[in-house]
Design an enzyme around this catalytic site. Structure first.
Site, PDB file in Angstrom:
ATOM      1  N   SER A 253      31.938  27.394  56.304  1.00 51.04           N
ATOM      2  CA  SER A 253      31.111  26.617  57.418  1.00 51.04           C
ATOM      3  C   SER A 253      30.082  26.084  56.599  1.00 51.04           C
ATOM      4  O   SER A 253      28.903  25.855  57.134  1.00 51.04           O
ATOM      5  CB  SER A 253      31.069  26.425  58.358  1.00 51.04           C
ATOM      6  N   GLY A 254      29.184  25.823  55.857  1.00 49.89           N
ATOM      7  CA  GLY A 254      28.333  25.767  54.688  1.00 49.89           C
ATOM      8  C   GLY A 254      28.757  23.979  54.439  1.00 49.89           C
ATOM      9  O   GLY A 254      29.423  23.880  54.130  1.00 49.89           O
TER      10      GLY A 254
ATOM     11  N   GLY B  10      31.736  23.756  52.615  1.00 51.42           N
ATOM     12  CA  GLY B  10      32.716  24.462  53.151  1.00 51.42           C
ATOM     13  C   GLY B  10      32.669  23.330  54.190  1.00 51.42           C
ATOM     14  O   GLY B  10      33.987  22.690  54.422  1.00 51.42           O
TER      15      GLY B  10
ATOM     16  N   ALA C  13      28.703  18.748  46.624  1.00 53.05           N
ATOM     17  CA  ALA C  13      28.899  18.200  48.319  1.00 53.05           C
ATOM     18  C   ALA C  13      28.942  17.663  48.898  1.00 53.05           C
ATOM     19  O   ALA C  13      29.803  16.736  49.471  1.00 53.05           O
ATOM     20  CB  ALA C  13      28.673  19.402  49.283  1.00 53.05           C
TER      21      ALA C  13
ATOM     22  N   LYS D  51      29.760  28.462  34.756  1.00 55.27           N
ATOM     23  CA  LYS D  51      28.574  26.528  34.379  1.00 55.27           C
ATOM     24  C   LYS D  51      27.198  27.559  35.175  1.00 55.27           C
ATOM     25  O   LYS D  51      26.698  26.422  34.623  1.00 55.27           O
ATOM     26  CB  LYS D  51      29.441  25.355  34.855  1.00 55.27           C
TER      27      LYS D  51
ATOM     28  N   ASN E 185      20.607  24.838  41.597  1.00 52.90           N
ATOM     29  CA  ASN E 185      21.132  25.946  40.336  1.00 52.90           C
ATOM     30  C   ASN E 185      19.754  24.929  39.615  1.00 52.90           C
ATOM     31  O   ASN E 185      18.966  25.497  38.931  1.00 52.90           O
ATOM     32  CB  ASN E 185      21.818  26.073  39.902  1.00 52.90           C
TER      33      ASN E 185
ATOM     34  N   LYS F 245      22.555  30.343  49.268  1.00 49.09           N
ATOM     35  CA  LYS F 245      22.650  31.471  48.141  1.00 49.09           C
ATOM     36  C   LYS F 245      22.317  30.931  46.542  1.00 49.09           C
ATOM     37  O   LYS F 245      23.332  29.266  46.893  1.00 49.09           O
ATOM     38  CB  LYS F 245      23.335  32.581  48.299  1.00 49.09           C
TER      39      LYS F 245
ATOM     40  N   GLN G  85      23.831  30.773  43.339  1.00 44.75           N
ATOM     41  CA  GLN G  85      25.059  31.764  42.378  1.00 44.75           C
ATOM     42  C   GLN G  85      24.745  31.609  41.215  1.00 44.75           C
ATOM     43  O   GLN G  85      25.220  32.494  40.798  1.00 44.75           O
ATOM     44  CB  GLN G  85      25.936  30.861  42.814  1.00 44.75           C
TER      45      GLN G  85
END
Length: 340
Positions: free
Chosen positions: A10-11, A14, A152, A203, A268, A294, A296
């Protein structure tokens, strides 16, 4: 048979897909209208996040300002979230997949299938595993993957984009397409789970390179070169380890489109740029800039380096290798253009 969807995670991403799923399931007779969403419980101004989501219909921490459908039900209990579900949507950081699958093993619906929206790979002493393989092996169910040029917040704001679902079983691909496809979130399905999944993981490493170039103010030509070399190394790695990965997959949204958008925006790129301009470590910047999310790209760069170095392949993947060394060995960022 009626299908029941459950969301594991649920971030930011999500919550964005929860908005799509909640709206889509009510359009079809063969879906249960209620969708439970597993939320790692935390307090926001003294109130449980699940309670806020279920009353305000908004994830105020990870997707503020976006209204979620009322049939999205936040639940702090993983097993309760997945009870009776026939379609599991995994959208958590890849580090948590092993523990989640351990908790779910033997406790899911016999007709269950899954889809992973997770961008990463699992590295162990024997090499590496795809997230879909971890889910399939742990739970004994089929798993698809969804990946694409999908920042998102833009998806949540219903700005037009595309995405790619990779399937092994076409019926699963078609079913998950019904769950996700909208006029502003166009889904294409391809029979290449591995290609779609590796594009989504690799990627993020290249996006770190894009951010380093931005921080160094090297310009658009240099960034385009990094994107091209990155795409070349992504395809080379994928087809070196998996012979069935298709060239066409790299021209889907999960491939070149996701690479472009991640090198233009996204966390990123942003954190890598800040690493150059501030001199701070990636760990420190992750804490300061990502609101608990986080990074990635750096962790996947480390995973990739471990794979490549064990197989003496670093010289064949100079871009991914130098990005790892800048992130973890303190190499000056300018080496990104000197070592490739």
């Amino acid at each position: 048979m009626s299908e029941k969807v459950a969301l594991i995670g649920s971030g930011n991403w999500g919550s964005a897909v929860a908005k799509i799923i909640g709206r889509n399931v009510v359009k079809f007779d063969h879906f249960d209208r209620d969708v439970k969403m597993w939320v790692f419980e935390e307090k926001i101004n003294g109130q449980n996040l699940t309670e806020i989501i279920n009353t305000k219909h908004e994830n105020v921490k990870y997707l503020p300002g976006i209204e979620l459908p009322e049939n999205i039900i936040a639940c702090p209990d993983l097993l309760e979230t997945c009870r009776d579900a026939t379609m599991l949507v995994f959208v958590v950081p890849h580090q948590f997949v092993t523990s989640i699958c351990k908790q779910l093993k033997g406790k899911i619906h016999p007709n269950c299938k899954a889809i992973s929206l997770i961008k990463g790979i699992d590295v162990n002493e024997n090499g590496f595993r795809l997230i879909t393989d971890m889910i399939q092996d742990s739970l004994g169910i089929r798993a698809c993957v969804l990946s694409g040029a999908n920042i998102a917040n833009e998806v949540a704001e219903e700005r037009f984009c595309e995405t790619t679902i990779g399937y092994r079983n076409r019926a699963d691909g078609e079913l998950f397409k019904q769950v996700f496809h909208t006029p502003s979130f166009r889904v294409n399905i391809v029979e290449d789970v591995v290609g779609v999944e590796l594009c989504g993981a690799l990627k993020n490493i290249v996006a770190v390179g894009g951010g380093l170039v931005d921080g160094l103010k090297l310009g658009d030509n240099t960034k385009a070169a990094i994107i091209r070399i990155g795409l070349y190394e992504m395809r080379k790695f994928s087809q070196m380890f998996y012979k069935d990965v298709k060239d066409e997959t790299f021209f889907e949204s999960c491939g070149v489109a996701d690479l472009i958008t991640t090198c233009a925006g996204g966390r990123n790129r942003k954190v890598a740029e800040a690493h150059v301009t501030t001199g701070k470590s990636f760990d420190q910047l992750e804490k300061e800039m990502l609101n608990g999310q986080k990074l990635q790209g750096t962790s996947t760069a480390e995973d990739m380096y471990n794979i490549l170095s064990k197989k003496n392949l670093c010289s064949e993947f100079p871009l991914m290798t130098v990005i790892y060394r800048i992130c973890y060995e303190g190499l000056p960022p300018i080496r990104i253009v000197e070592d490739i």
